[in-house]
Structures are given as C-alpha cells and as structure tokens.
Scaffold this active site. Structure first.
Site, PDB file in Angstrom:
ATOM      1  N   ASP A   1      51.775  38.601  40.519  1.00 31.15           N
ATOM      2  CA  ASP A   1      50.699  39.252  41.268  1.00 31.15           C
ATOM      3  C   ASP A   1      51.246  40.575  41.782  1.00 31.15           C
ATOM      4  OD1 ASP A   1      48.325  39.781  42.884  1.00 31.15           O
ATOM      5  OD2 ASP A   1      47.926  37.639  42.721  1.00 31.15           O
TER       6      ASP A   1
ATOM      7  N   ASP B   1      52.700  45.647  39.652  1.00 27.48           N
ATOM      8  CA  ASP B   1      51.356  46.150  39.364  1.00 27.48           C
ATOM      9  C   ASP B   1      51.003  45.862  37.902  1.00 27.48           C
ATOM     10  OD1 ASP B   1      49.074  47.625  38.926  1.00 27.48           O
ATOM     11  OD2 ASP B   1      49.817  49.452  39.910  1.00 27.48           O
TER      12      ASP B   1
ATOM     13  N   TYR C   1      33.445  48.566  35.431  1.00 25.25           N
ATOM     14  CA  TYR C   1      33.959  47.188  35.340  1.00 25.25           C
ATOM     15  C   TYR C   1      33.461  46.564  34.029  1.00 25.25           C
ATOM     16  CZ  TYR C   1      34.623  42.268  36.827  1.00 25.25           C
ATOM     17  OH  TYR C   1      34.993  40.950  36.925  1.00 25.25           O
TER      18      TYR C   1
ATOM     19  N   LYS D   1      35.677  45.145  30.909  1.00 23.79           N
ATOM     20  CA  LYS D   1      35.581  43.749  30.452  1.00 23.79           C
ATOM     21  C   LYS D   1      35.079  43.675  28.996  1.00 23.79           C
ATOM     22  CE  LYS D   1      37.025  41.721  34.286  1.00 23.79           C
ATOM     23  NZ  LYS D   1      38.321  41.013  34.324  1.00 23.79           N
TER      24      LYS D   1
ATOM     25  N   ALA E   1      31.402  34.016  40.930  1.00 22.56           N
ATOM     26  CA  ALA E   1      31.938  32.763  41.471  1.00 22.56           C
ATOM     27  C   ALA E   1      32.439  33.028  42.885  1.00 22.56           C
ATOM     28  CB  ALA E   1      33.077  32.260  40.599  1.00 22.56           C
TER      29      ALA E   1
ATOM     30  N   THR F   1      34.956  33.450  44.913  1.00 19.71           N
ATOM     31  CA  THR F   1      36.387  33.742  45.084  1.00 19.71           C
ATOM     32  C   THR F   1      36.511  34.869  46.116  1.00 19.71           C
ATOM     33  OG1 THR F   1      36.488  35.524  43.466  1.00 19.71           O
ATOM     34  CG2 THR F   1      36.752  33.279  42.608  1.00 19.71           C
TER      35      THR F   1
END
Ligand SMILES: NC(=O)c1ccc[n+]([C@@H]2O[C@H](COP(=O)([O-])OP(=O)(O)OC[C@H]3O[C@@H](n4cnc5c(N)ncnc54)[C@H](O)[C@@H]3O)[C@@H](O)[C@H]2O)c1
Length: 260
Positions: A38, A61, A159, A163, A192, A194
C-alpha cells in the site's frame, strides 16, 4: 471450507483499503502467504487480524514502476515464486463534468489507476512467464476495474477511462499469456460500501446522505450498494487455481446493472 490457497504466494495491492484488507483476511484464512502493499511506509496495525507468519509488507506508490519491482522482488526473495497477483490499489475521481476536471487530477488518476496496474502486471507477468518456462506452472492475475470500465460513468470520465484501460490490459494480456498457463481477469464492481465510497459521502447530514446513496444506486436493479464481501467473493473466485479455464474476463458485480 477447503483451503483454496494453501501455501500459494500472493501479492495484493491497496491492502489496507476496503476490498484489499478483507481480501487479505480471506486469503490468509485459506492458507495463503501474502506480500501486501500500500502507499504508506508503515501500515501500522492495519493487519492486526492476520496471523503474523502469513504476511509481509512493502510500502510504496503504486504509480511508480520501482514499487512494482520491489513488491515482486520481495515475493521472489522471500518465497521463491509468485502464484497470484491482485492489483487492487486505486483512487476515485471528484465528481465533475469532463471540462471541469483539472489536468493534474486527471494525470494522477491515470498514473495510479492505469499505469499502476500496467507496472504491476509487467513485473508479475515477467516472473510468471519465467516460472512457466522453468517448471510448467504459471499464475493468475486479478485486476480490480469497475463498472466504470464497462460503460459510461457520468462525472467520472477520467476514472472511467483508466478502468476501461485496465480492462484493455486484462483482455490483451490474457491472450498474450494464455499459452503460458497464466490467467488474467478483471472484477468490475458497482459502488460498494468501502472507505472510498464513504469518503464520497462524508460531510453529509443523515438525510442528505440517504439522498446521495439513493443517487449512487439509481439504475441498479437490486437498489443497493454492494457489500465488501460480495465483491471479495468474486475476487477469490477469479483468483482461485481451480478456476483454471477462465481468462480474459471482465466480470461485473453490479446488482444486475449490466443486464439492463
Ligand atoms: N468501492 C467501490 O465502490 C468501488 C467500485 C468499483 C471499483 N472499485 C475499485 O476497487 C479498488 C479498491 O477500492 P476500495 O473501494 O477498496 O477503496 P479504498 O480507498 O478503501 O482502498 C484503496 C486502496 O488503494 C490504496 N492506494 C491509493 N492510492 C495508492 C497509491 N498511489 N499507491 C499505493 N496504494 C494506493 C489506498 O491506500 C487504499 O488502501 C480500487 O481500484 C477502486 O477503483 C471500488
């Protein structure tokens, strides 16, 4: 339950996040040895629920090629091989129409969400191909894309572009390495619950939050957000060695959205 991942060496990015941490917990419970990564140097006590002997951590990163190199090197130097890679690290976009997205923000999203997956796959495929030449084994890669990679995502255009790119990498690599016993698939969740989505809803009053959530699930036949476990279940299914003939797929976990 049978341990589907017994002694398998698995790298997982975005490991302290919503999907990442739950995936790590489930994999550890099924016998995996994990190399977690991470962005922070020190994950603190993020992995306190994982047995200490089943994981190591590499901070860095995801947008940097050197991070991908260090993660794969760590798997090889510690365990001698890499069986499964789950490329999950990612950032969202502030909701805005395309002409209002600052180019620095667009570049950052592409660097992390698309180039990060490219760098990771490049290192992972190199060692998985070597494994195939050496002893006939290969590996399995699961990229976490999004329903925004399968169609329009208004106010999330960059985004969505990143994707869509991840799905392009997934399908193309699946064909390139199909003869090397390496499977490559993508999981494409709708919204979702998160921290990524919680952050989008932060600062709202209860009433506004309900309205915002209703907006997020508008058009989803099941009319709700996904639970983290519902998405993680699909990640494990795609990764599992028994699922040995599935490759090049972009699987929507979307409460029926894609069937409309
Ligand atoms: N939550 C959703 O509704 C949803 C839907 C579709 C797809 N996704 C995708 O699922 C993946 C995981 O998202 P999540 O919802 O668990 O979000 P999250 O914010 O909880 O987790 C994302 C993780 O990625 C890490 N990360 C972010 N930037 C990084 C960087 N530059 N380098 C290294 N690590 C970095 C974060 O630290 C975090 O641990 C992402 O790729 C996201 O795009 C999420």
């Amino acid at each position: 339950m049978t341990a589907r991942f017994s002694d398998m060496i698995i790298v997982l990015s975005g490991a302290t996040g919503g999907f990442g941490l739950r995936t790590a917990e489930r994999l550890a419970a099924e016998g995996a040895m994990l190399v977690l990564t991470d962005r922070m140097d020190d994950p603190g006590d993020a992995f306190r629920l994982l047995p200490a002997q089943c994981w190591t951590y590499v901070g860095g990163d995801a947008a940097e090629e050197t991070t991908a190199m260090r993660v794969v090197e760590s798997a090889i130097s510690t365990h001698g091989r890499l069986d499964i890679a789950i490329n999950n690290a990612g950032i969202a976009q502030n909701l805005a129409k395309l002409h209002r997205v600052p180019s620095e923000e667009a570049r950052k999203i592409i660097d992390i969400d698309l180039m990060g997956v490219f760098h990771a796959m490049s290192q992972q495929l190199r060692v998985m191909e070597q494994q195939n030449r050496r002893d006939g084994t290969g590996g399995s890669i699961v990229n976490i894309a999004s329903v925004a990679g399968l169609g329009a995502a208004p106010r999330l255009s960059v985004y969505a572009a990143a994707k869509h790119g991840v799905i392009g990498l997934t399908k193309s690599a699946a064909i390139e390495y199909a003869g090397r016993n390496i499977r490559v698939n993508a999981i494409c969740p709708s919204y979702a619950r998160t921290p990524m989505v919680e952050a989008m809803l932060d600062g709202y009053s209860d009433e506004e939050r309900l309205e915002a959530e209703t907006e997020l699930v508008r058009g989803i036949p099941m009319r709700r957000l996904a639970d983290v476990d519902e998405v993680v279940e699909a990640i494990l299914f795609a990764a599992a060695p028994a699922n040995s003939f599935m490759t090049g797929q972009a699987i929507a976990i979307d409460g029926g959205l894609g069937a409309l």
